[in-house]
Scaffold this motif. Structure first.
Motif: not given
Length: 470
Positions: A215-216, A221-225, A234-243, A245-248
């Motif tokens: 759960q943690q 993964a939902r709130n990486p920062g 905004g470089t693709g490392t947040g929840t909107g980037g491909e990486s 989404r895979l972590q989530l």
């Protein structure tokens, strides 16, 4: 003168002696003549009498046909007693976690031969744990606990209800109601039911911790920062980037797996009935016939033999006699001490139960009703009324089964007198004076070496002499 008179007086005596001697010679001659035979006369006197038919009288009597056999008195339904698994938790027969020492289960209270076992009784104890007896046709073969279902669970629920420990209904699925009923039953016998052990509790804690960690990870993964105090570049490392989404996705899958493992474990977590702590028997009360273990033994094989408290008689009859028998016939059983009891023929041939406590074979010399030899012995089983012949168990008995009777008194002749003509007609030969005549008859019941015959009209009567041999 005096000598002359003396000679004259002696003459009558001499005459008497002469007459007696002549008479004796005559008798001797007559006796000798009567005993003397010519060779021809002697041969004729020693010749066998002229051969004639051997006959027997026609009788009027009642006939009763019976099958008679010698049998043995035994307690019914012998069955070996085996424990289906360890007594206690599944690891009760091995060392504790991290230990190299093996813990061997030992019999701490042995069963008692000859005792009666009722439903709910404690049969024996192993390492201080009870082995309990319940009625059921499905043998114990696994541990019963939360999440298990099947016929064995259903018969456990039925047995608990008969004993007064209602589990909330017969569902066939082990639930919390069953667990509570099992706990009450064990307490009534002075024991504690098998609650979750240390290993189970540790496993539960491990699985719960795994769910918490998953759960943690999903939240991270939902709130990486959220944990670094910065903001997304905004470089693709947040929840909107491909990486992101895979972590989530991976975090969600990990949580789903942890939840599934915890749910599966919790489904079987709770009060259980270990495989070795219950023995199901089809008929109760039962009698402990033999005991194979004593205090201190390891119960690795059969612990004994149990039988029904009822008595049966096992016997074998010739195959030809077996054709006259059927289930439900009345049988008279007589023991050597003269005791007579009426029983019932309950099994014949392949229907005779095999001895589960032995090798499962038919009695020696029997065919079990199979095979091509119609004359081969066939096993039969006679049921005895409850409470009868228990003192005669393991002894012998004579079994008499009535298979037929004549309608009152009938004409009978020896079996040897009955003949069959070329056209298949039964007949007897009757001696009338110096002649022998054929009389056609209709044959009926045969018993005790006699056969019932019905002649046409008055051609045969009681007292007539029938030919039985030459």
């Amino acid at each position: 003168m005096r000598q002359r008179r003396k000679r004259e007086s002696s003459r009558p005596k001499q005459l008497g002696i002469i007459v007696a001697a002549v008479a004796l010679v005559g008798v001797g001659g007559w006796f000798a003549g009567s005993q003397m035979q010519s060779p021809a006369d002697a041969a004729a006197a020693h010749q066998a009498p002229k051969a004639g038919p051997v006959t027997a009288a026609v009788e009027r009597r009642s006939l009763t046909a019976s099958v008679v056999a010698q049998g043995s008195v035994e307690f019914a339904s012998p069955q070996s007693l085996l424990l289906a698994g360890p007594v206690g938790p599944p690891d009760a027969g091995s060392g504790a976690s991290g230990s190299t020492d093996e813990v061997v289960q030992r019999v701490t209270k042995a069963p008692v031969a000859g005792s009666e076992v009722k439903e709910g009784d404690v049969l024996m104890q192993v390492s201080g744990r009870p082995v309990l007896v319940l009625r059921g046709s499905v043998p114990m073969y696994r541990t019963l606990g939360p999440g298990t279902s099947g016929e064995d669970v259903e018969q456990l629920e039925q047995a608990l209800a008969r004993l007064g420990f209602n589990s909330g209904g017969t569902t066939g699925t082990y639930g919390q109601g069953d667990a509570a009923a099992v706990s009450r039953w064990y307490r009534s016998k002075g024991f504690h039911a098998q609650e979750p052990g240390v290993a189970d509790k540790q496993q539960l804690g491990t699985l719960e911790a795994a769910v918490t960690s998953a759960q943690q990870a999903l939240l991270a993964a939902r709130n990486p920062g959220s944990g670094s105090g910065g903001s997304s570049s905004g470089t693709g490392t947040g929840t909107g980037g491909e990486s992101g989404r895979l972590q989530l996705k991976a975090a969600q899958q990990q949580l789903d797996a942890a939840d599934a493992a915890l749910f599966a474990f919790q489904a079987g977590y709770g009060t259980k009935v270990p495989a070795g702590e219950v023995v199901f028997l089809p008929d109760l009360p039962a009698r402990l016939d033999k005991v194979s273990v004593k205090i201190g033994d390891t119960p690795s094989g059969p612990v004994g033999t149990v039988t029904s408290s009822k008595v049966v008689v096992q016997a074998v009859v010739p195959g030809n006699d077996a054709k006259l028998l059927h289930k439900g016939m009345t049988a008279q059983v007589e023991t050597p001490d003269g005791k007579k009891v009426e029983g019932e023929l309950v099994a014949l041939g392949d229907d005779v139960p095999k001895n589960d406590a032995g090798n499962g074979e038919s009695p020696e010399g029997t065919s079990g009703g199979g095979g091509d030899d119609a004359s081969a012995p066939v096993p039969v089983q006679i049921s005895i009324p409850s409470g009868e012949l228990t003192k005669n168990a393991n002894g012998s008995a004579k079994v008499t089964i009535k298979v037929g009777a004549s309608d009152g008194e009938v004409l009978t002749v020896p079996v040897a007198a009955l003949r069959t003509s070329a056209d298949g007609q039964a007949k007897v030969q009757v001696r009338r004076g110096s002649e022998v005549v054929d009389v056609s008859v209709k044959a009926g019941l045969s018993a005790e070496g006699q056969v019932e015959v019905e002649p046409s009209g008055d051609a045969l009567k009681e007292g007539d002499q029938v030919v039985v041999g030459q």
